[in-house]
Design an enzyme around this catalytic site. Sequence first.
Site, mmCIF file in Angstrom:
data_model
loop_
_atom_site.group_PDB
_atom_site.id
_atom_site.type_symbol
_atom_site.label_atom_id
_atom_site.label_comp_id
_atom_site.label_asym_id
_atom_site.label_seq_id
_atom_site.Cartn_x
_atom_site.Cartn_y
_atom_site.Cartn_z
ATOM 1 C CG ASP A 224 0.106 -4.106 2.900
ATOM 2 O OD1 ASP A 224 0.234 -3.523 1.811
ATOM 3 O OD2 ASP A 224 0.023 -3.506 3.984
ATOM 4 C CG HIS B 53 -0.393 0.294 2.508
ATOM 5 N ND1 HIS B 53 -0.073 -0.668 3.431
ATOM 6 C CD2 HIS B 53 -0.069 1.469 3.098
ATOM 7 C CE1 HIS B 53 0.406 -0.113 4.521
ATOM 8 N NE2 HIS B 53 0.429 1.197 4.342
ATOM 9 C CB SER C 118 3.201 1.779 6.113
ATOM 10 O OG SER C 118 2.014 2.020 6.828
#
Length: 397
Positions: free
Chosen positions: A152, A121, A230
């Site tokens: 992911d 993402h 992230s």
Amino acid sequence: MSSLPPLIPPRPAARARGIGCVLVFVAVVVGMLAGFALYRLAGLRPWRQAAQPRPVAARGDLASDEKSTIELFHEASPSVVFITTLTQRLSFWTRNVVEIPQGTGSGFFWDDDGHIVTNFHVVQGATAAEVTLASSHESYPASLVGVAPEYDLAVLRVRVPRDKTKSLPVGTSADLQVGQKVFAIGNPFGLDQTLTTGIVSALGRTIESATGRPIEDVIQTDAAINPGNSGGPLLDSAGRLIGVNTAIYSPSGASAGIGFAVPVDTVNRVVPQLIAHGRVARPQLGISLDDRYSRGILRQLGVEGVLVLGVTDGSAAAKAGLRPTERELDGSIVPGDVIQMVDREPVKSSNELLAALEKHSPGDQVTLTCWRHGEVITVSVTLQPSSFGQQRGGDSD
């Protein structure tokens, strides 16, 4: 002729009284001035003393856990990079296509060849990416090597000298315990090289990936993870990689003490495939599934599991003898096999079946426990590789 009365000289007593009044007045004024001066001195002296630097108090040596944390950050931080993604936009004024910043995230060197692991993402929808190194603050353009949206995960690569790459030691997530210390390094809100600490709050969590498929065995931690973290590494107290920070649970969008990381055992299985092939070769049976269509049939049968709707010719399932669901000429439905366990692990939906299969690799042999026309049977299947990007819901698995 009249004359003025003679002047009468002042009496000595009156003269003395006048001099005394003057002296008293002068004494009062002098006293007031002296008192004011003393007041000023008394008021200024503490202020003057407070303006001076205070002496530095000596302290003992750092605690052992502080030393360990400092050393861990010193060793691991050069491996963590700052990722800026770009996207193309058409300029309103010049009508030219320009690249503008889309977002930021974190990543880390996987090997000495410049491969960088991050979240899918982080790079999703981007047309380009730029990587900034922690050691030199130099920025390099990155190329996309491969993506695994269902986990992911993504892999980028930068062309840099080997002495500027430093990979992290890889640990395992199989033996993690709730309560053990963890450390997250990343770039929250664009603030590079931030260290946060916490513990493993829970294990075996399931979160949803960008494709809607579940990511299993996710690590939950209370180490502060914010937007920008992230793709950064989650480390154990030995400085080993145990997960990739991927998501937070927060109504406000900031850390609320619930963060999630993809377990390193999954990362260590997926990343080599992305580097080698640009995609993940998921293990496949070669059957078609559809939970929505199957739900009513399973309810009528009174059994739980995953109904096999179709079997691809020549597939692993066909070779193992799995039976598909068929429709007779009169319109009645003959149910196929219902898969209830994979290697003794119960499965009740296509998601659970996929998650059980993905603990294996293509070429592995698994044992399926199936319901077939009122009987429970076992079938051995050698898993085959799947094509990239296939989904559940009517597609082959």
